[in-house]
Write a protein that holds these residues in place. Structure first.
Motif, PDB file in Angstrom:
ATOM      1  N   SER A 140       0.913  -1.303   0.177  1.00  0.00           N
ATOM      2  CA  SER A 140      -0.109  -0.008  -0.036  1.00  0.00           C
ATOM      3  C   SER A 140       0.847   1.206  -0.010  1.00  0.00           C
ATOM      4  O   SER A 140       0.331   2.307  -0.453  1.00  0.00           O
ATOM      5  CB  SER A 140      -1.124   0.099   1.241  1.00  0.00           C
ATOM      6  N   LEU A 141       2.188   1.037   0.379  1.00  0.00           N
ATOM      7  CA  LEU A 141       3.024   2.401   0.387  1.00  0.00           C
ATOM      8  C   LEU A 141       3.796   2.509  -1.014  1.00  0.00           C
ATOM      9  O   LEU A 141       4.446   3.451  -1.047  1.00  0.00           O
ATOM     10  CB  LEU A 141       4.113   2.268   1.622  1.00  0.00           C
ATOM     11  N   GLY A 142       3.591   1.786  -1.845  1.00  0.00           N
ATOM     12  CA  GLY A 142       4.256   1.770  -2.987  1.00  0.00           C
ATOM     13  C   GLY A 142       5.576   1.642  -3.232  1.00  0.00           C
ATOM     14  O   GLY A 142       6.376   1.043  -2.324  1.00  0.00           O
ATOM     15  N   ALA A 143       6.397   1.975  -4.374  1.00  0.00           N
ATOM     16  CA  ALA A 143       7.819   1.943  -4.423  1.00  0.00           C
ATOM     17  C   ALA A 143       8.506   2.498  -3.620  1.00  0.00           C
ATOM     18  O   ALA A 143       8.151   3.644  -3.191  1.00  0.00           O
ATOM     19  CB  ALA A 143       8.079   2.319  -6.095  1.00  0.00           C
ATOM     20  N   PRO A 144       9.601   1.969  -3.060  1.00  0.00           N
ATOM     21  CA  PRO A 144      10.355   2.745  -2.081  1.00  0.00           C
ATOM     22  C   PRO A 144      10.959   3.969  -2.593  1.00  0.00           C
ATOM     23  O   PRO A 144      11.287   4.141  -3.767  1.00  0.00           O
ATOM     24  CB  PRO A 144      11.644   1.630  -1.675  1.00  0.00           C
ATOM     25  N   ARG A 145      11.169   5.082  -1.442  1.00  0.00           N
ATOM     26  CA  ARG A 145      11.664   6.150  -1.884  1.00  0.00           C
ATOM     27  C   ARG A 145      13.189   6.550  -1.033  1.00  0.00           C
ATOM     28  O   ARG A 145      13.262   6.263  -0.078  1.00  0.00           O
ATOM     29  CB  ARG A 145      10.773   7.251  -1.743  1.00  0.00           C
ATOM     30  N   PRO A 147      16.122   8.275   0.541  1.00  0.00           N
ATOM     31  CA  PRO A 147      15.986   9.946   1.533  1.00  0.00           C
ATOM     32  C   PRO A 147      16.267  11.158   0.642  1.00  0.00           C
ATOM     33  O   PRO A 147      15.900  12.055   0.833  1.00  0.00           O
ATOM     34  CB  PRO A 147      17.110   9.529   2.416  1.00  0.00           C
ATOM     35  N   GLU A 148      17.309  10.947  -0.259  1.00  0.00           N
ATOM     36  CA  GLU A 148      17.381  12.077  -1.256  1.00  0.00           C
ATOM     37  C   GLU A 148      16.265  12.321  -2.002  1.00  0.00           C
ATOM     38  O   GLU A 148      15.813  13.455  -2.312  1.00  0.00           O
ATOM     39  CB  GLU A 148      18.778  11.714  -2.186  1.00  0.00           C
ATOM     40  N   ALA A 149      15.304  11.283  -2.486  1.00  0.00           N
ATOM     41  CA  ALA A 149      14.251  11.533  -3.399  1.00  0.00           C
ATOM     42  C   ALA A 149      13.150  12.357  -2.516  1.00  0.00           C
ATOM     43  O   ALA A 149      12.382  13.051  -2.892  1.00  0.00           O
ATOM     44  CB  ALA A 149      13.763  10.416  -3.949  1.00  0.00           C
ATOM     45  N   GLU A 150      13.059  11.522  -1.283  1.00  0.00           N
ATOM     46  CA  GLU A 150      12.022  12.250  -0.262  1.00  0.00           C
ATOM     47  C   GLU A 150      12.241  13.852  -0.012  1.00  0.00           C
ATOM     48  O   GLU A 150      11.587  14.482  -0.067  1.00  0.00           O
ATOM     49  CB  GLU A 150      12.063  11.366   1.000  1.00  0.00           C
ATOM     50  N   GLY A 215      10.991   3.007   2.873  1.00  0.00           N
ATOM     51  CA  GLY A 215      12.417   3.847   2.621  1.00  0.00           C
ATOM     52  C   GLY A 215      13.241   3.458   3.962  1.00  0.00           C
ATOM     53  O   GLY A 215      13.259   2.461   4.462  1.00  0.00           O
ATOM     54  N   GLU A 216      14.107   4.719   4.298  1.00  0.00           N
ATOM     55  CA  GLU A 216      15.198   4.361   5.042  1.00  0.00           C
ATOM     56  C   GLU A 216      14.635   4.797   6.678  1.00  0.00           C
ATOM     57  O   GLU A 216      14.188   6.050   6.804  1.00  0.00           O
ATOM     58  CB  GLU A 216      16.378   5.495   4.545  1.00  0.00           C
ATOM     59  N   PRO A 217      14.636   3.715   7.484  1.00  0.00           N
ATOM     60  CA  PRO A 217      14.038   4.329   8.708  1.00  0.00           C
ATOM     61  C   PRO A 217      14.935   4.996   9.644  1.00  0.00           C
ATOM     62  O   PRO A 217      14.295   5.620  10.627  1.00  0.00           O
ATOM     63  CB  PRO A 217      13.824   2.699   9.437  1.00  0.00           C
TER      64      PRO A 217
END
Length: 321
Positions: A140-145, A147-150, A215-217
């Motif tokens: 449900s959260l889709g493709a990983p992002r 940290p730089e993209a976020e 993503g990155e926790p």
């Protein structure tokens, strides 16, 4: 009007006594459905921040609630996608018992705790957030992002808001690659204490997954650390009370719960300070333009300059920044 419409729609709807507003945040309307022990969340007319829409939030809750060993979240009863019934999409979820804080006042149940009890509350809060780092990416959260993209996303929001000094902070941060702690996991994105519910100082539910992503926790840890005193900023209202933890305690407990290293987490704390500032700019601009009547948004703008100064001061002390 809402009560009458829900009464005809929900099973046992005739038992509804009233809808009691519960909203403490800024993006969706929340009500307790007294008589059925359920919670109603309805999309608001003005969606203030760049967060998931109401239907995606419901699907996130639904998927997380079915995970073995995942964080405690309410179970979804109904997801209603059209606006015909209540004037906006909505979902209904179970009401979980527990006590909560809000962002503006400290309740008596919290201020009356002993130092030992507040320390125990911190332990369960930080451990719960650390444990989310053990939850693999969910559909449900889709493709990983990355940290730089976020942060690139929030930089664009800042640029669109003409927040030039904030854009400069993002640019400075992004000169250095973000530290990684391991495999991609679910990231809550808004894991402050006011999004937790407690029973006897233990977590009964982790709420408000509006900003969650795969993503990155370390970004969750960076966000947590902003609420605790550092050499660069004061603690927030809840964490300045006696018995609340130090940053070192937060970091060591997160590392233990997540099984990850928090090395170089400062990058992620600056990133979260910048992200919060981008939200503030967005909200303040909406209020100034008459797109929101929430007067709290108008008071936020003064915080942006302070946050930018904090972020730059932290980068000054961060190697290679």
């Amino acid at each position: 009007m809402l009560r009458e419409r829900l009464a005809t729609f929900l099973p046992n709807g005739g038992q509804i006594r009233e809808l009691r507003p519960l909203t403490a945040g800024h993006s969706n309307e929340t009500y307790v459905i007294d008589g059925l022990d359920l919670i109603l969340r309805v999309a608001s007319e003005t969606h203030s921040f760049e967060s998931h829409g109401i239907l995606k939030q419901a699907r996130i809750y639904d998927e997380i609630s079915q995970l073995d060993g995942g964080p405690s979240v309410p179970r979804i009863h109904v997801i209603h996608e059209d606006s015909e019934l209540l004037g906006a999409p909505f979902f209904v979820m179970e009401k979980i018992e527990g006590m909560a804080l809000d962002d503006y006042t400290l309740p008596e149940w919290f201020t009356s705790l002993t130092d030992t009890e507040r320390s125990e509350l911190c332990r369960h809060w930080i451990s719960a957030v650390g444990s989310i780092a053990n939850v693999p990416a969910i559909n449900s959260l889709g493709a990983p992002r990355s940290p730089e993209a976020e942060m690139g996303h929030w930089r664009k929001i800042s640029a669109d808001a003409n927040a030039t000094e904030l854009v400069a902070l993002f640019d400075r941060l992004l000169l250095t690659p973000a530290p990684r702690s391991g495999d991609i996991s679910v990231v809550h994105g808004d894991c402050k204490i006011t999004n937790m519910m407690f029973v006897d100082c233990r977590i009964s539910a982790v709420l408000d997954w509006e900003f969650a992503y795969n993503g990155e926790p370390l970004s969750d840890l960076g966000y947590l650390l902003y609420f605790f005193a550092s050499d660069f900023h004061a603690p927030t209202r809840p964490t300045r009370l006696s018995g609340m933890w130090t940053r070192d305690q937060v970091i060591s407990t997160w590392e233990k719960a997540s099984g990850r290293s928090a090395a170089n987490v400062a990058w992620h704390e600056v990133a979260q300070i910048a992200r919060l500032s981008a939200m503030i700019v967005t909200a303040a601009n909406q209020f100034a333009a008459g797109e929101s009547d929430d007067e709290r948004f108008g008071l936020f703008a003064a915080k942006v300059s302070e946050n930018i100064a904090i972020g730059n001061a932290m980068l000054d002390k961060t190697p290679h920044a």
